[in-house]
Scaffold this active site. Structure first.
Site, PDB file in Angstrom:
ATOM      1  N   ASP A  13       0.822  -1.222   0.000  1.00  0.00           N
ATOM      2  CA  ASP A  13       0.000   0.000   0.000  1.00  0.00           C
ATOM      3  C   ASP A  13       0.852   1.266   0.000  1.00  0.00           C
ATOM      4  O   ASP A  13       0.429   2.304   0.503  1.00  0.00           O
ATOM      5  CB  ASP A  13      -0.952   0.020   1.210  1.00  0.00           C
ATOM      6  CG  ASP A  13      -1.791  -1.233   1.301  1.00  0.00           C
ATOM      7  OD1 ASP A  13      -2.421  -1.587   0.296  1.00  0.00           O
ATOM      8  OD2 ASP A  13      -1.815  -1.868   2.382  1.00  0.00           O
ATOM      9  N   HIS A  41      -4.468  -0.935  -6.528  1.00  0.00           N
ATOM     10  CA  HIS A  41      -4.000   0.413  -6.834  1.00  0.00           C
ATOM     11  C   HIS A  41      -5.187   1.238  -7.304  1.00  0.00           C
ATOM     12  O   HIS A  41      -6.039   0.736  -8.037  1.00  0.00           O
ATOM     13  CB  HIS A  41      -2.977   0.423  -7.979  1.00  0.00           C
ATOM     14  CG  HIS A  41      -1.768  -0.419  -7.743  1.00  0.00           C
ATOM     15  ND1 HIS A  41      -0.999  -0.333  -6.610  1.00  0.00           N
ATOM     16  CD2 HIS A  41      -1.191  -1.372  -8.509  1.00  0.00           C
ATOM     17  CE1 HIS A  41       0.004  -1.198  -6.693  1.00  0.00           C
ATOM     18  NE2 HIS A  41      -0.101  -1.842  -7.833  1.00  0.00           N
ATOM     19  N   LYS A 146       0.091 -24.871  -6.219  1.00  0.00           N
ATOM     20  CA  LYS A 146       1.220 -24.762  -7.155  1.00  0.00           C
ATOM     21  C   LYS A 146       2.448 -25.450  -6.577  1.00  0.00           C
ATOM     22  O   LYS A 146       3.129 -26.230  -7.265  1.00  0.00           O
ATOM     23  CB  LYS A 146       1.510 -23.290  -7.443  1.00  0.00           C
ATOM     24  CG  LYS A 146       2.694 -23.048  -8.366  1.00  0.00           C
ATOM     25  CD  LYS A 146       2.878 -21.556  -8.636  1.00  0.00           C
ATOM     26  CE  LYS A 146       4.068 -21.296  -9.561  1.00  0.00           C
ATOM     27  NZ  LYS A 146       4.211 -19.853  -9.891  1.00  0.00           N
TER      28      LYS A 146
END
Length: 467
Positions: A13, A41, A146
Site C-alpha cells: 500500500d 491500486h 502450485k
C-alpha cells in the site's frame, strides 16, 4: 537495460500504482510477476477528448494499461481468478479505457478458483486468534496447490475433459481436508468451459513474448505486487503473502534473467502502514481514557494520536478489501532490511504531504532488546564487514518473538507545518521537509528520486539524482 522494476519496500500500500502510471508513459510493456487480485491500486487519469479525470481501481491487471500505448502482461508467477479478471477488465472498458489487443496472460499462470477462496476463509478460522489476516481471495491456497504440484494452470483450460477430471480430484481433496462445504463442482466445470473460450484470445507463451520484446529493444516495466515485508522468505513470516515479492520474483515470475534487469525503484511511504495481523514495531495505537463525570456517569475521551491522524489524513483504507490500515512512524530498520534484499537504485517517497500538519516527526533508527542494539531487522545479517572477519558473530534470529520484545529508538525531526500539495519542484519544498528527505537518503544510502506531495498523478516531484 530495457527492464525497469517498481517494488514495494514496506508492508504494501505504498502507492506503487502512481509511479507505475508515470513510468508506463515511456514503457512498451507493463508486466505483473507475482500475487493475484489481492493487490490494489487506485489511479486517477484523464480519459477521452475532454480529458475527464477518472478513478481506475486495479487489482489483478497491470496498472500501466492506463497508458493507451502500453501492453499489459500477467506473467507466469501471478495466480489468476478468471471471474475477477473479466470483472475488472469490463469495469475499465466501461470507464472508457480500451484494452483491446493489448492485454495478455501467460499460459503458465496458475488459476484461483472459488473453492480456494472458501478454503482461505476456513484456514483463517482454524487459526483463531492467531489468524494471518489474509484478503481471503484464495491466493495462499492457490500458491499451495502450485507448490504441491496439484494446481491447474491457464493452459489446462483448453483441454476441457482433462481439466474436468483434474478439477474434480482437487475439489474432492479439499472436501477430505476441510469437510464438505457448499460448492457446485459440476456447475463450476461448465462455467469454466465458457470462461476458457472468452480467455483464449488473451493467452500467450509469455516467455517467448518477453524475450522477443527484449530482442527488439522494447522497454519493459515490471509492476511488483505487495512488498518486501510481505515476502514469503524475507517478510514477517508467517504474517506474509504467499509469493516472492522481491526482485527475485521478477526473474521467476516472468522468466527474465537477472542480467536483463536495469533500474530497480523502491516505493516507500513517508510513514509506515500494514493491514492484517503481524508485528509492527512503530505502530501508533489509539488511546481511550475513561473517567467518571458528574452523577457517576462514566465518560470516554479519545486522544486522537498520530495513528488516527495518519489513517484519516492519509485515507488509509484498502482498495481491495476496504480494511482500515494500521499506521505508525517511518521505520528505517525495516527500510534498511528492504534495501539489503532488493538493492534499490533509487526510491519513491510517497504521501509526504500527510505529515504537513505535524509539529514533529519521529523516525525509527534502532531496535533495542535487553539493553542491546540489534544489528538490523530480526533475521538479517549484521551490516558491518565484521562478520567476514569474525565468523562466530551470529545474526538476529528470524523469530517474531524477538521482534515483539524490541524497544524502538527514534530520532525526532522538526515538521514543516505548511502544505506542500502544490509544490512544483524539490527545491521549492520547505527546508525541514528537505531535511526529512535527506535524513532518509543518508541513513539508507539510497537516493530519493521521486516524491509524492498529493493524491493526483501530477502531484509527484522529480528530484534529480547526482551523477
Amino acid at each position: 537495460m530495457s527492464v525497469s522494476v517498481v517494488l514495494g519496500t514496506q508492508w504494501g500500500d505504498e502507492g506503487k500504482g502512481k509511479l507505475v502510471d508515470i513510468l508506463a508513459a515511456d514503457a512498451d510493456i507493463c508486466a505483473r510477476c507475482a500475487g493475484g487480485n489481492n493487490a490494489g491500486h487506485t489511479i486517477v487519469a484523464p480519459i477521452g477528448v475532454e480529458k475527464v479525470p477518472t478513478h481506475f481501481a486495479f487489482h489483478l491487471l497491470p496498472s500501466g494499461l492506463v497508458n493507451p500505448t502500453c501492453t499489459g502482461l500477467i506473467g507466469n508467477g501471478v495466480v489468476v481468478h478468471l471471474p475477477s479478471f473479466f470483472e475488472e477488465l469490463d469495469a475499465l472498458q466501461a470507464q472508457g479505457l480500451d484494452c483491446t489487443g493489448r492485454l495478455f496472460v501467460s499460459d503458465r499462470a496458475h488459476l484461483v478458483f472459488d473453492f480456494h477462496q472458501i478454503v482461505d476463509g476456513l484456514k483463517e478460522v482454524e487459526l483463531g486468534g492467531k489468524s494471518i489476516g489474509t484478503t481471503k481471495r484464495g491466493i495462499g491456497p492457490a500458491y499451495s496447490g502450485k507448490a504441491s504440484r496439484s494446481g491447474l494452470r491457464v493452459h489446462h483450460l483448453f483441454d476441457h475433459e482433462t481439466f474436468a477430471v483434474k478439477f474434480r480430484k482437487i475439489v474432492e481433496g479439499r472436501f477430505k481436508r476441510y469437510g464438505h462445504f457448499e460448492y457446485d463442482t459440476e456447475g463450476e466445470i461448465v462455467r469454466y468451459r465458457a470462461l476458457a473460450e472468452r480467455l483464449r484470445p488473451y493467452v500467450i507463451d509469455s516467455v517467448t513474448f518477453v524475450h522477443s520484446a527484449l530482442a527488439q529493444g522494447k522497454r519493459i516495466l515490471v509492476e511488483g505486487a505487495n512488498a518486501l515485508m510481505l515476502d514469503l522468505d524475507f517478510g514477517t513470516y508467517p504474517y506474509v503473502t504467499s509469493s516472492a515479492t522481491t526482485v527475485g520474483g521478477v526473474c521467476t515470475g516472468l522468466g527474465i534473467p537477472p542480467k536483463k534487469i536495469g533500474k530497480i525503484i523502491g516505493v516507500m511511504k513517508a510513514y509506515t502502514t500494514r493491514v492484517g495481523g503481524g508485528p509492527f514495531p512503530t505502530e501508533q495505537l489509539n488511546v481511550r481514557l475513561m473517567h467518571t463525570g458528574r452523577h457517576g456517569v462514566e465518560l470516554t475521551h479519545r486522544i486522537q494520536d498520530i495513528g488516527v491522524h495518519l489513517q484519516e489524513v492519509g485515507r488509509e483504507f484498502g482498495v481491495t478489501t476496504g480494511r482500515r490500515r494500521r499506521c505508525g512512524w517511518l521505520d528505517l530498520i525495516v527500510m534498511k532490511h528492504s534495501c539489503l534484499i532488493n538493492g534499490y537504485d533509487s526510491l519513491n517517497l510517497t504521501k509526504l504531504d500527510v505529515l504537513d500538519d505535524l509539529e514533529e516527526i519521529k523516525v525509527a533508527v534502532k531496535y533495542i532488546v535487553d539493553g542491546k542494539e540489534l544489528d538490523g531487522f530480526p533475521g538479517t545479517l549484521p551490516y558491518s564487514r565484521l562478520l567476514l572477519l569474525m565468523p562466530w558473530l551470529t545474526a538476529n534470529p528470524a523469530d517474531l518473538e524477538l521482534l515483539a520484545k524490541v524497544e524502538v529508538v527514534y530520532v525526532v525531526l522538526p515538521g514543516w507545518k505548511t502544505s506542500i500539495a502544490s509544490i512544483p519542484s524539490y527545491d521549492a519544498l520547505p527546508d525541514n521537509c528537505k531535511k526529512y528527505v535527506v535524513f532518509i537518503e543518508q541513513f539508507l544510502g539510497v537516493p530519493v528520486e521521486w516524491i509524492g506531495v498529493g493524491p493526483g498523478r501530477e502531484s509527484m516531484v522529480k528530484k534529480e539524482l547526482e551523477k
